[in-house]
Design an enzyme around this catalytic site. Structure first.
Site, mmCIF file in Angstrom:
data_model
loop_
_atom_site.group_PDB
_atom_site.id
_atom_site.type_symbol
_atom_site.label_atom_id
_atom_site.label_comp_id
_atom_site.label_asym_id
_atom_site.label_seq_id
_atom_site.Cartn_x
_atom_site.Cartn_y
_atom_site.Cartn_z
ATOM 1 N N GLU A 320 0.895 -1.049 -0.034
ATOM 2 C CA GLU A 320 0.117 -0.001 0.106
ATOM 3 C C GLU A 320 0.939 1.293 0.116
ATOM 4 O O GLU A 320 1.768 1.446 0.770
ATOM 5 C CB GLU A 320 -0.856 -0.241 1.107
ATOM 6 C CG GLU A 320 -1.864 -1.014 1.014
ATOM 7 C CD GLU A 320 -2.822 -1.037 2.570
ATOM 8 O OE1 GLU A 320 -3.890 -1.727 2.618
ATOM 9 O OE2 GLU A 320 -2.668 -0.256 3.539
ATOM 10 N N CYS A 321 0.481 2.127 -0.919
ATOM 11 C CA CYS A 321 1.146 3.565 -0.996
ATOM 12 C C CYS A 321 2.667 3.508 -1.032
ATOM 13 O O CYS A 321 3.287 3.258 -1.902
ATOM 14 C CB CYS A 321 0.592 4.358 0.213
ATOM 15 S SG CYS A 321 0.567 6.047 -0.308
ATOM 16 N N ALA A 322 3.390 3.873 0.239
ATOM 17 C CA ALA A 322 4.759 3.797 0.141
ATOM 18 C C ALA A 322 5.510 2.465 -0.166
ATOM 19 O O ALA A 322 6.436 2.496 -0.800
ATOM 20 C CB ALA A 322 5.199 4.035 1.667
ATOM 21 N N THR A 403 -0.840 -0.824 -4.412
ATOM 22 C CA THR A 403 -2.015 0.017 -4.923
ATOM 23 C C THR A 403 -1.694 1.298 -3.808
ATOM 24 O O THR A 403 -1.086 1.465 -2.613
ATOM 25 C CB THR A 403 -3.344 -0.468 -4.270
ATOM 26 O OG1 THR A 403 -4.487 0.239 -4.376
ATOM 27 C CG2 THR A 403 -3.309 -1.184 -3.014
#
Length: 422
Positions: A320-322, A403
């Site tokens: 997720e993200c990072a 994502t």
């Protein structure tokens, strides 16, 4: 048990300050909660009282699921819920302090900034009280008060105008314990003596006996498990976790421990490696794109190679993200693992902020300043409204999935099949 919700008319009104003091005062007997998708405040909560803080999110989860989460984790003498933004902010998405207070029937205390005002404070309170007649506002605490005389002026006006509101006390302006503190992480990084001094000063003029009486809460025991059933699997999950990858909902960690027979935490800052027998690697969000954070992990080659080796064996990775950024080739001139064929750039303005729907049927939260340089390999659209136009925000290669969306796993069992390989 006891439960109380701390809110205000907006951000930066004193919620964090008052919550910090209460958590430290009740630190041996409190369970902290945070309304909404926030990752930062729960870290503050944990640092102060050494008990994990739980997110209550009625956008990502349905009402019965939020009730179960609250009931399941309310295992201390008192539960303290910190609100999000202003009291009604988030109503459009079904997740505001008002929504959670009403859903759980928890009394709410409003922090009202009294600087430069007195009678008008009561008018503001009337607006908040009458905007929705089913709210749980029961009391106020006045912040940034210049003197006891100033407090009495406001208190008398409120008691004159309302017969169902308690004035629990006040916090003076220009606290000595905050002279060199920026609200936020610095609060959680104070040593025990500094936190004690802050707590004494903040609560000096607060009637805690009346607050505790107000917080009396009739617990609603939730007997039925309001999520899809799952079976424990005899597999290992490796969770990448350190100060750079720390945006992990606590219930996601608990759920993964319930789901997998073996769980290991891997610290990339210490260049720890992923076990060869790991089935799934989870990489949470956090910070990897900033200079400071990147410098802490750029030389963690053992960790990086173990992750690449895991991907090359066609094993599962969920990021997720990072975590997504770390799977990419690079963020500007910062080289990442290169597992996914995508490059990102850091922008001066936010690209996404708030709740989003995934085209694949997930609901979650996104907050980031990076964007892809191209979307040729992207597979999923994130949109503000369900089934509406949005922008690509997820990438996949074989069993590797990254994502921008942060979500909760317990109520998204489809993740187990689609991305966890279970």
């Amino acid at each position: 048990m006891k439960a109380i919700l701390i809110s205000s008319i907006a951000s930066n009104q004193g919620k964090t300050l008052f919550t910090t003091a209460l958590l430290n005062h009740y630190k041996t007997s409190v369970r902290p909660f945070k309304i909404g998708p926030d990752f930062i405040d729960p870290q503050f909560h944990h640092a102060i009282c050494n008990t994990n803080s739980i997110n209550l999110d009625s956008f990502i989860m349905n009402k019965n699921q939020v009730k179960w989460i609250f009931d399941n984790y309310s295992d201390k003498d008192i539960s303290i819920l910190e609100g999000v933004m202003g009291f009604y902010d988030g109503m459009d998405k079904g997740c505001s302090s008002y929504d959670i207070g009403k859903l759980l029937n928890i009394p709410s205390i409003l922090l009202l900034d009294a600087s430069g005002s007195y009678i008008t404070i009561s008018a503001v309170l009337k607006g908040l009280k009458t905007y929705r007649d089913d709210n749980t506002i029961k009391a106020v605490v006045l912040n940034k008060v210049s003197s006891n005389m100033h407090f009495e002026l406001i208190k008398n006006q409120i008691l004159k105008d309302f017969d169902d509101i308690e004035v629990l006390g006040w916090i003076k302006k220009d606290l000595k314990s905050l002279e060199h503190t920026h609200l936020g992480l610095d609060l959680a990084q104070k040593n025990d003596k500094e936190l004690k001094d802050l707590t004494i000063e903040v609560l000096e003029n607060i009637d805690l006996e009346r607050l505790e009486k107000l917080a009396n809460y009739k617990r609603e025991n939730i007997n039925e498990y309001p999520f899809s059933d799952f079976k424990k699997v005899d597999k290992k999950v490796s969770i990448v976790y350190d100060e750079n990858f720390s945006f992990l909902y606590y219930d996601n960690l608990v759920f993964l421990k319930e789901l997998f027979s073996k769980v290991e935490l891997v610290n990339p800052t210490k260049d720890e490696t992923i076990s060869n027998d790991t089935h799934l690697v989870l990489i949470p969000g956090g910070y990897v794109e900033t200079e400071k954070s990147y410098n802490k992990i750029k030389d963690s080659n053992n960790f990086k190679n173990s992750l690449i080796n895991h991907a090359n064996k066609n094993k599962h990775i969920y990021a997720e993200c990072a975590g997504l950024l770390y799977l990419a080739k690079c963020v500007d001139d910062k080289k990442m693992s290169g597992i996914l064929d995508v490059e990102f750039t850091l922008t001066p303005k936010r690209v996404r902020l708030g709740y989003y729907y995934s085209q694949t049927g997930l609901k979650g939260h996104a907050f980031h300043y990076t964007k892809p340089l191209d979307t040729k390999n992207a597979i999923d659209i994130l949109s503000k409204k369900e089934n509406s136009k949005g922008e690509l925000g997820a990438w996949r290669k074989n069993n590797v999935y990254g994502t921008y969306l942060h979500t909760m796993f317990r109520n998204n069992i489809k993740i187990l099949k689609d991305y966890f390989g279970i």
